[in-house]
Design a protein around this motif. Structure first.
Motif, PDB file in Angstrom:
ATOM      1  N   PRO A  68       0.816  -1.223   0.000  1.00  0.00           N
ATOM      2  CA  PRO A  68       0.000   0.000   0.000  1.00  0.00           C
ATOM      3  C   PRO A  68       0.846   1.268   0.000  1.00  0.00           C
ATOM      4  CG  PRO A  68      -0.811  -1.557   1.645  1.00  0.00           C
ATOM      5  CD  PRO A  68       0.493  -2.111   1.137  1.00  0.00           C
ATOM      6  N   PHE A  69       2.090   1.162   0.427  1.00  0.00           N
ATOM      7  CA  PHE A  69       2.955   2.337   0.398  1.00  0.00           C
ATOM      8  C   PHE A  69       3.168   2.815  -1.040  1.00  0.00           C
ATOM      9  CE2 PHE A  69       7.350   4.067   0.063  1.00  0.00           C
ATOM     10  CZ  PHE A  69       7.093   5.280   0.680  1.00  0.00           C
ATOM     11  N   VAL A 120       7.134  -4.176  18.662  1.00  0.00           N
ATOM     12  CA  VAL A 120       7.368  -4.236  17.214  1.00  0.00           C
ATOM     13  C   VAL A 120       7.260  -2.839  16.591  1.00  0.00           C
ATOM     14  CG1 VAL A 120       6.572  -5.228  15.015  1.00  0.00           C
ATOM     15  CG2 VAL A 120       6.408  -6.591  17.117  1.00  0.00           C
ATOM     16  N   ALA A 121       8.197  -2.530  15.703  1.00  0.00           N
ATOM     17  CA  ALA A 121       8.122  -1.288  14.924  1.00  0.00           C
ATOM     18  C   ALA A 121       8.361  -1.591  13.448  1.00  0.00           C
ATOM     19  CB  ALA A 121       9.151  -0.276  15.420  1.00  0.00           C
ATOM     20  N   GLY A 122       7.742  -0.800  12.591  1.00  0.00           N
ATOM     21  CA  GLY A 122       7.883  -0.992  11.144  1.00  0.00           C
ATOM     22  C   GLY A 122       8.359   0.273  10.440  1.00  0.00           C
ATOM     23  N   TYR A 123       8.088   0.352   9.151  1.00  0.00           N
ATOM     24  CA  TYR A 123       8.516   1.497   8.338  1.00  0.00           C
ATOM     25  C   TYR A 123       7.521   1.687   7.204  1.00  0.00           C
ATOM     26  CZ  TYR A 123      12.305   4.784   7.204  1.00  0.00           C
ATOM     27  OH  TYR A 123      13.076   5.907   7.041  1.00  0.00           O
ATOM     28  N   ASP A 124       7.083   2.893   6.928  1.00  0.00           N
ATOM     29  CA  ASP A 124       6.242   3.301   5.785  1.00  0.00           C
ATOM     30  C   ASP A 124       4.957   4.014   6.210  1.00  0.00           C
ATOM     31  OD1 ASP A 124       7.995   2.226   3.941  1.00  0.00           O
ATOM     32  OD2 ASP A 124       6.765   0.464   3.490  1.00  0.00           O
ATOM     33  N   ASN A 125       4.446   3.663   7.387  1.00  0.00           N
ATOM     34  CA  ASN A 125       3.141   4.169   7.819  1.00  0.00           C
ATOM     35  C   ASN A 125       2.050   3.917   6.788  1.00  0.00           C
ATOM     36  OD1 ASN A 125       1.416   5.289   9.742  1.00  0.00           O
ATOM     37  ND2 ASN A 125       1.641   7.367   8.932  1.00  0.00           N
ATOM     38  N   ILE A 126       1.885   2.654   6.400  1.00  0.00           N
ATOM     39  CA  ILE A 126       0.775   2.286   5.511  1.00  0.00           C
ATOM     40  C   ILE A 126      -0.527   2.387   6.308  1.00  0.00           C
ATOM     41  CG2 ILE A 126       2.204   0.783   4.069  1.00  0.00           C
ATOM     42  CD1 ILE A 126       1.051  -1.645   5.502  1.00  0.00           C
ATOM     43  N   PRO A 127      -1.669   2.496   5.647  1.00  0.00           N
ATOM     44  CA  PRO A 127      -2.944   2.639   6.375  1.00  0.00           C
ATOM     45  C   PRO A 127      -3.155   1.532   7.416  1.00  0.00           C
ATOM     46  CG  PRO A 127      -3.300   3.011   4.027  1.00  0.00           C
ATOM     47  CD  PRO A 127      -1.872   2.571   4.182  1.00  0.00           C
ATOM     48  N   GLN A 128      -2.738   0.306   7.103  1.00  0.00           N
ATOM     49  CA  GLN A 128      -2.962  -0.820   8.017  1.00  0.00           C
ATOM     50  C   GLN A 128      -2.204  -0.649   9.337  1.00  0.00           C
ATOM     51  OE1 GLN A 128      -2.319  -1.165   4.704  1.00  0.00           O
ATOM     52  NE2 GLN A 128      -4.432  -1.648   4.195  1.00  0.00           N
ATOM     53  N   GLY A 179      12.280  -7.281  21.269  1.00  0.00           N
ATOM     54  CA  GLY A 179      11.990  -6.139  20.400  1.00  0.00           C
ATOM     55  C   GLY A 179      12.297  -6.479  18.956  1.00  0.00           C
ATOM     56  N   LEU A 180      11.492  -5.957  18.046  1.00  0.00           N
ATOM     57  CA  LEU A 180      11.610  -6.302  16.640  1.00  0.00           C
ATOM     58  C   LEU A 180      11.453  -5.045  15.799  1.00  0.00           C
ATOM     59  CD1 LEU A 180      11.663  -8.632  14.495  1.00  0.00           C
ATOM     60  CD2 LEU A 180       9.167  -8.700  14.703  1.00  0.00           C
ATOM     61  N   PHE A 181      12.424  -4.801  14.907  1.00  0.00           N
ATOM     62  CA  PHE A 181      12.301  -3.695  13.958  1.00  0.00           C
ATOM     63  C   PHE A 181      12.243  -4.321  12.561  1.00  0.00           C
ATOM     64  CE2 PHE A 181      14.652  -0.042  11.676  1.00  0.00           C
ATOM     65  CZ  PHE A 181      13.471   0.653  11.438  1.00  0.00           C
ATOM     66  N   CYS A 182      11.266  -3.903  11.760  1.00  0.00           N
ATOM     67  CA  CYS A 182      11.027  -4.516  10.449  1.00  0.00           C
ATOM     68  C   CYS A 182      11.249  -3.488   9.352  1.00  0.00           C
ATOM     69  CB  CYS A 182       9.594  -5.023  10.355  1.00  0.00           C
ATOM     70  SG  CYS A 182       9.141  -6.101  11.717  1.00  0.00           S
ATOM     71  N   SER A 183      11.803  -3.930   8.227  1.00  0.00           N
ATOM     72  CA  SER A 183      12.153  -2.949   7.201  1.00  0.00           C
ATOM     73  C   SER A 183      10.937  -2.419   6.457  1.00  0.00           C
ATOM     74  CB  SER A 183      13.233  -3.466   6.256  1.00  0.00           C
ATOM     75  OG  SER A 183      12.724  -4.439   5.395  1.00  0.00           O
ATOM     76  N   ASN A 184       9.785  -3.013   6.621  1.00  0.00           N
ATOM     77  CA  ASN A 184       8.560  -2.324   6.207  1.00  0.00           C
ATOM     78  C   ASN A 184       7.358  -2.785   7.043  1.00  0.00           C
ATOM     79  OD1 ASN A 184       7.161  -4.496   4.955  1.00  0.00           O
ATOM     80  ND2 ASN A 184       8.066  -4.068   2.968  1.00  0.00           N
ATOM     81  N   ASP A 185       6.255  -2.043   6.909  1.00  0.00           N
ATOM     82  CA  ASP A 185       5.069  -2.313   7.730  1.00  0.00           C
ATOM     83  C   ASP A 185       4.383  -3.626   7.374  1.00  0.00           C
ATOM     84  OD1 ASP A 185       5.388   0.015   9.119  1.00  0.00           O
ATOM     85  OD2 ASP A 185       3.796   1.131   8.078  1.00  0.00           O
ATOM     86  N   LEU A 186       4.401  -3.984   6.089  1.00  0.00           N
ATOM     87  CA  LEU A 186       3.756  -5.239   5.697  1.00  0.00           C
ATOM     88  C   LEU A 186       4.381  -6.399   6.450  1.00  0.00           C
ATOM     89  CD1 LEU A 186       3.288  -5.198   1.807  1.00  0.00           C
ATOM     90  CD2 LEU A 186       1.519  -5.059   3.567  1.00  0.00           C
ATOM     91  N   ASP A 246       6.903   7.391   9.106  1.00  0.00           N
ATOM     92  CA  ASP A 246       6.165   7.903   7.957  1.00  0.00           C
ATOM     93  C   ASP A 246       7.169   8.522   6.985  1.00  0.00           C
ATOM     94  OD1 ASP A 246       4.634   9.400   6.140  1.00  0.00           O
ATOM     95  OD2 ASP A 246       3.019   9.601   7.602  1.00  0.00           O
ATOM     96  N   GLN A 247       7.211   8.002   5.770  1.00  0.00           N
ATOM     97  CA  GLN A 247       8.163   8.525   4.783  1.00  0.00           C
ATOM     98  C   GLN A 247       7.690   9.841   4.178  1.00  0.00           C
ATOM     99  OE1 GLN A 247      10.530   6.158   2.276  1.00  0.00           O
ATOM    100  NE2 GLN A 247       9.500   4.258   2.775  1.00  0.00           N
ATOM    101  N   GLN A 248       6.456  10.239   4.529  1.00  0.00           N
ATOM    102  CA  GLN A 248       5.916  11.506   4.030  1.00  0.00           C
ATOM    103  C   GLN A 248       5.934  11.572   2.512  1.00  0.00           C
ATOM    104  OE1 GLN A 248       6.109  14.616   7.021  1.00  0.00           O
ATOM    105  NE2 GLN A 248       8.215  14.013   7.402  1.00  0.00           N
ATOM    106  N   ALA A 249       5.172  10.658   1.931  1.00  0.00           N
ATOM    107  CA  ALA A 249       5.115  10.529   0.471  1.00  0.00           C
ATOM    108  C   ALA A 249       4.707  11.834  -0.204  1.00  0.00           C
ATOM    109  CB  ALA A 249       4.147   9.407   0.094  1.00  0.00           C
ATOM    110  N   GLU A 250       3.843  12.598   0.457  1.00  0.00           N
ATOM    111  CA  GLU A 250       3.387  13.842  -0.153  1.00  0.00           C
ATOM    112  C   GLU A 250       4.560  14.823  -0.305  1.00  0.00           C
ATOM    113  OE1 GLU A 250      -0.266  14.712   1.784  1.00  0.00           O
ATOM    114  OE2 GLU A 250      -0.608  16.497   0.538  1.00  0.00           O
ATOM    115  N   GLN A 251       5.394  14.880   0.742  1.00  0.00           N
ATOM    116  CA  GLN A 251       6.552  15.762   0.671  1.00  0.00           C
ATOM    117  C   GLN A 251       7.580  15.256  -0.340  1.00  0.00           C
ATOM    118  OE1 GLN A 251       6.826  16.835   5.253  1.00  0.00           O
ATOM    119  NE2 GLN A 251       8.713  17.393   4.167  1.00  0.00           N
TER     120      GLN A 251
END
Lengths: 338, 338
Positions: free
Chosen positions: A81-82, A275-283, A246-253, A295-300
């Motif tokens: 979704p990103f 758990v933490a992710g990356y991308d801030n997808i809606p899910q 603790g878990l860090f994931c390279s993306n939210d999916l 949040d990668q701030q796609a709009e910016q």
């Protein structure tokens, strides 16, 4: 049979001229802002055009100017979704400026060359790609086209090629600090595909951050960068040993998949594992996941790309812009590990 | 300043002719399959073209033929993963046929007119839209453009306008039967926006199916067709009364929201409430939801649309095709309500 051919050619300015009883040049002038044509003549032309469903073609203008007001957007699948959000932001931003989106969907980064060949044939004014340019060799082939190209999360810049990226390494470090602050002593890094420079930088930052706190390097889990990839990798780890706290994931999916794998084995997020992710997808914002992420701030990112392309001094490439990723703290890291 | 202007015009066939020491027409022939040109001449041209990064333009061909080999795809936001998947399938199918995707992102159905005006200017060969054509009046305005248009899940056909739809009503009935078979006596229908004909038909089929089993009509919950919409509507219902034992939602996003709202109040899906959705978005298969749903078979819908456009007899519109939605049974309806 060639596909998608209209069985009749579209209505032309000749058809309109005939119905209105005027010259073809008068039709052309009636549709050109600022051109010399009497109000009466214009009204006659517009009436005939409406009756026939005529729309002036932009093709002659493209032919004369070599500029199509189309921007090629190259994406590699929209199941994340990103990427759908990035495309959505771009298409919206382009339309606001009266530009069109010529979308190319390619199976993988290696097909970027072929995609650009086709886009070049349509005389796109620029190309924005979610796929990184992989090598110096590929970059020089693309530079030869002399089409401004903006890549996302690529490390490479070259003539005609600029890049917009997230501050991946700093974000990875911040993720490590957050987990350490919550009492995590042993952490894992759910790495994406090895060929993603962005994912590698996130992992490097995460390892840096753990080291800075005097913690062990992360357990590294290689996984496909999908929900199923995260689910499988986490499940496989738990067959071998107890999960890290603790878990860090390279993306939210992947993070959503990992959370479901933990819960399927009766563990709680954040009760037992943060758990933490990356991308801030809606899910990530869904109550079932409530996932801390960046949040990668796609709009910016879209705005920055268009700014680079707007300015003749930067459109010729070689530029690099970093958009800070914003930490979004949610429930998945809200507990204290004791 | 006009945005996205390359600071230099693209390399032209004149540049190539000059470097190769040949005529412009020889350059054109060297790039036309089957055209008469000696191997030696072709080699000279290709070498010069490679040195300059020249790609032959398709614009003259579009000007002469009135055919661009571009298909306009109109979408209204990609936050629903179903629309992202449809776009993805289309772009892939078009590329396989050597066609390009000119993507238009419009804020709502009312903007379809303006979008088509712009697409017409680019001489797209056809338009595929996820937005329904709302009225006879809108349809006749679009028909006047004489561009083949295929709509998804619209009820209306007209000259130049065809429609591809899911068998929404039959699917709704099937959902009712499934819930009744599992012991549900009181069911609710989480309706989408009132202006969606597809959603209305799903709801009608669901009510038919319940009636056929001698059950009460469904409690109807109006909601925004998003995750948050489903969450809010289900939450609001539970403030007033105990939830019904079965829930059918007009899309999967709403169903995921409803499931999370039920769980947030300590209820189990499927232990206490059975839930079914529509679309088969990737999240429906996630372990956290494991959602029973209907797959609209976007790939088949794309294939059917292209088939209609391929055939001159059907490209002129007035056609309607139904693609059966496939029931995907998952855990969210696996229990027996007692």
């Amino acid at each position: 049979m060639p596909p998608a051919r209209p069985p009749h050619p579209p209505v032309s300015s000749i058809d309109v001229a005939r119905l209105a009883g005027v010259s073809q040049s008068a039709v052309s002038r009636a549709f050109s802002p600022g051109a010399s044509v009497s109000p009466k003549m214009r009204a006659k032309v517009l009436e005939a055009a409406a009756a026939l469903g005529y729309r002036p073609s932009v093709i002659p203008r493209i032919m004369l100017s070599g500029r199509s007001r189309m921007i090629g957007i190259v994406v590699g699948g929209l199941d994340n979704p990103f990427y759908a959000a990035v495309l959505d932001h771009f298409a919206t931003a382009l339309q606001t400026r009266g530009l069109q989106t010529l979308m190319m969907r390619v199976p993988h980064a290696l097909s970027l060359d072929g995609a650009l060949d086709q886009l070049a044939g349509y005389r796109v004014d620029a190309v924005v790609t979610a796929l990184a340019v992989g090598s110096r060799q590929a970059a020089s082939a693309l530079s030869a086209l002399r089409i401004p190209i903006v890549c996302f999360n690529s490390r490479l810049t070259a003539p005609w090629i600029s890049t917009i990226r997230s501050n991946n390494r700093a974000a990875g470090r911040l993720a490590a600090e957050l987990l350490a602050d919550r009492g995590v002593r042993r952490a894992a890094w759910l790495a994406g595909p090895a060929d993603s420079a962005a994912a590698r930088e996130r992992g490097r930052g995460f390892a840096d951050g753990l080291a800075a706190r005097g913690l062990l390097p992360p357990i590294v889990l290689a996984a496909d960068d999908s929900y199923d990839g995260g689910y499988a990798a986490m499940g496989a780890l738990m067959h071998r040993e107890p999960p890290p706290a603790g878990l860090f994931c390279s993306n939210d999916l992947m993070a959503c998949g990992a959370i479901d794998a933990l819960r399927a084995r009766g563990l709680s997020v954040p009760g037992d594992v943060l758990v933490a992710g990356y991308d801030n997808i809606p899910q990530a914002a869904w109550h079932g996941y409530d996932l801390t992420t960046f949040d990668q701030q796609a709009e910016q990112m879209a705005a920055a790309a268009l700014e680079l392309l707007d300015d003749p001094a930067t459109a010729t490439g070689g530029q690099s812009r970093t958009i800070p990723a914003r930490l979004i703290e949610r429930g998945s890291t809200s507990g204290l590990i004791t």
